[in-house]
Every structure is written in structure tokens, then in C-alpha cells.
Enzyme design. Structure first.
Site, mmCIF file in Angstrom:
data_model
loop_
_atom_site.group_PDB
_atom_site.id
_atom_site.type_symbol
_atom_site.label_atom_id
_atom_site.label_comp_id
_atom_site.label_asym_id
_atom_site.label_seq_id
_atom_site.Cartn_x
_atom_site.Cartn_y
_atom_site.Cartn_z
ATOM 1 N N ARG A 52 0.836 -1.208 0.000
ATOM 2 C CA ARG A 52 0.000 0.000 0.000
ATOM 3 C C ARG A 52 0.867 1.253 0.000
ATOM 4 O O ARG A 52 0.550 2.239 -0.680
ATOM 5 C CB ARG A 52 -0.945 -0.015 1.205
ATOM 6 C CG ARG A 52 -1.989 1.105 1.142
ATOM 7 C CD ARG A 52 -3.052 0.957 2.190
ATOM 8 N NE ARG A 52 -2.538 1.154 3.544
ATOM 9 C CZ ARG A 52 -3.255 1.007 4.647
ATOM 10 N NH1 ARG A 52 -4.530 0.650 4.559
ATOM 11 N NH2 ARG A 52 -2.727 1.204 5.835
ATOM 12 N N LYS A 151 -2.612 6.982 1.033
ATOM 13 C CA LYS A 151 -2.431 7.314 2.453
ATOM 14 C C LYS A 151 -1.384 8.427 2.517
ATOM 15 O O LYS A 151 -0.197 8.205 2.783
ATOM 16 C CB LYS A 151 -2.016 6.064 3.232
ATOM 17 C CG LYS A 151 -2.311 6.173 4.711
ATOM 18 C CD LYS A 151 -2.344 4.831 5.377
ATOM 19 C CE LYS A 151 -2.349 4.935 6.886
ATOM 20 N NZ LYS A 151 -3.493 5.635 7.459
#
Ligand code: PMP
Length: 285
Positions: A52, A151
Site C-alpha cells: 500500500r 495514504k
């Protein structure tokens, strides 16, 4: 043991761990991060967090100055150096030092920061009794503007919503997307249970692709619970039998009220408790 903070190849004490005020991570929130959990000295789902992180960095054209294998080894080294059995890891990649202008191409030294710390949990009674939610008036970032899948260090959208929660006496808020559908909470993904089935908003509702969310979906499927990633509204939460949140820091925690409406019995429900138990078993195995 004193805390050892990693910055781009060196370890520093908490007081000495510093980066430039010209770093675009500070000036513009230009960077990405991960929050991970250490259980029994091991980082939970470390590889998923690495993937991620690399995807977030790719989306903002930020070159990470090491390979996934090197980063994995560095995170593990930092955990070992800090001697933490149970704890939390914050891994940050900033754009690096540049000029005062926006231009990211003036930044040539992305900084890698790894902070291992004790975990800051919600109070124990919230895990036993469940927490209360409010709906934030702050709409979750539109994916076409700044994808919640990234993120990034720019968490103002979530912070604005969390301020609304705190002002209302809650620790979390439900954030809606521009269609008025439920997206997620400010730092957690959201699930409901209705008539024995599990529902959670899909990725394209504009959410972070939570790693705990994925783990809970796997655990539910393994337990034979039907799961659906489907758009939800506030109404679906009002009439749900159960509701809970997931996140690396929060783990699995029941939500028992939304905007003053009691959800289900007003107590953590049986499926929430079952999944929470399975989660606890997984992280302690
Ligand atoms: N949504 C947001 C906005 C988050 O910041 C987080 C992480 N704190 C989550 C969901 C949960 O993601 P994860 O399970 O990967 O920690």
C-alpha cells in the site's frame, strides 16, 4: 530502553529526531505514510502495508529511496532496536527538502522516517461497551480530486471531520462521500451486520483500502458469514443489527450509536464479538 527513531539511514533519540522545515512533507503534506501494529515483536501484515505504501507513493510520483525488501528489513530492525513486543509503527516518506514553492521537483532527498512507539488505544471500556458515532458534515475527499486510497500526509479532510466528532463528545465520525453514501470514519473503516450478513462500503465509495478491513472480510468468509462490499447510507447504519469499525490502531471496535440513534441492542453484537475473537486469535497466533 530509550526510543530509537530512524531517519534516512540513522537512528536518533526522540529529542534529536528532526527534519528540515523546508521539507515538503511539512510545507505541503507532500508525502505518504503507513500505520502498522506490532504483535509479539512482529509487524502484522507488514507486506500488505509495504504494497500500500508503494502504491500511495506511485500515485503521487514519489520515488521511495529503497526497495520493498530493504524497507521491510529496516522496519524489522527498528522494531528490534526499540525492543517493543506490542506497539505501533509509523512509517513516513516525505518529498524531502525543497524551496518554499510547491514544485516537488526541487526536492531531491525524500526522507524515510520510522517511529516505533507504544500503541495509543481507545479506553478499555469503549472496547467492552462500544463507541458512539456522529456523521460529520465534512465530506470525504472526492476520489477524482485526492483519492482516499492514497495514504498521504495530507489528513486535513479527516482532521476536520474528527474535530466535529470530538466537539460532539465522540471519538470517531462517519464521513459521507459526495453522493451522500457512507465512506468511512476519520481513521477507521466501517462495517454493519444485518440479518446475519456483513456489509461494508466498496473501495470506490472513496475509502482507504484498509488492511484490517481486508483481514476482517477474510475472517468473516472463513467463518461462513456472507460478506458484501456495497454502498451504504446512514439509514443502513440506523437499521443495522450491529456496527463496528476496523483499523490498525483501533483493531475491531463496536459502534453502538450513530447521531443519537441506538444501533441494534446498543451493545457490541454477536457477530462483532465473533469477528473480534477471530481477529484476536489471528494476531496472537
Ligand atoms: N481509513 C482511514 C482514513 C485510515 O486512516 C485508516 C488507518 N488508520 C483506516 C481507514 C484503516 O486502515 P488500516 O486497517 O489499514 O489501518
Amino acid at each position: 530502553m530509550s526510543q530509537q527513531i530512524y531517519i534516512s539511514g540513522e537512528y536518533f533519540s526522540r529529542d534529536d529526531a528532526k527534519i528540515s522545515v523546508y521539507d515538503h512533507g511539512l510545507l505541503y503534506g507532500d508525502g505518504v505514510f503507513e500505520g502498522m501494529r506490532i504483535y509479539s515483536g512482529k509487524v502484522f501484515r507488514l507486506h500488505d502495508h509495504m504494497v500500500r505504501l508503494w502504491e500511495s507513493a506511485l500515485a503521487i510520483s514519489l520515488p521511495i529511496p529503497m526497495s520493498i525488501d530493504e524497507m521491510t528489513a529496516t522496519v524489522n530492525e527498528c522494531v528490534a532496536k526499540n525492543g517493543l513486543d506490542d506497539g505501533y509503527i509509523r512509517l513516513i516518506i516525505t518529498r524531502g527538502t525543497g524551496t518554499l514553492g510547491l514544485n516537488p521537483y526541487t526536492c531531491s532527498d525524500p526522507q524515510v522516517i520510522i517511529i516505533a512507539d507504544k500503541v495509543a488505544l481507545y479506553p478499555a471500556e469503549m472496547y467492552e461497551q462500544g463507541l458512539e458515532l456522529v456523521t460529520a458534515s465534512t465530506i470525504r475527499n472526492h476520489p477524482a480530486a485526492l483519492s482516499p486510497r492514497i495514504k498521504s500526509l495530507n489528513y486535513l479532510n479527516n482532521i476536520m471531520a474528527q474535530m466535529e466528532a470530538l466537539k460532539a463528545g465522540c471519538v470517531e465520525a462517519v464521513m459521507l462521500n459526495t453522493k451522500g453514501e457512507v465512506a468511512e470514519c476519520t481513521g477507521d473503516n466501517l462495517f454493519i451486520v444485518r440479518r446475519g450478513k456483513l456489509y461494508t462500503p466498496p473501495i470506490d465509495a472513496g475509502i482507504l483500502e484498509g488492511i484490517t478491513r481486508a483481514v476482517v472480510l477474510e475472517l468473516a468468509e472463513a467463518a461462513g458469514i456472507e460478506t458484501h462490499e456495497t454502498p451504504l447510507t446512514r439509514h443502513d447504519i440506523f437499521i443495522a443489527d450491529e456496527c463496528f469499525l476496523t483499523g490498525s490502531a483501533a483493531e475491531v471496535i463496536a459502534a453502538v450509536k450513530l447521531d443519537d440513534r441506538v444501533i441494534g441492542t446498543g451493545k457490541p453484537g454477536p457477530i462483532t464479538n465473533q469477528l473480534n475473537k477471530a481477529f484476536r486469535e489471528l494476531v496472537s497466533s
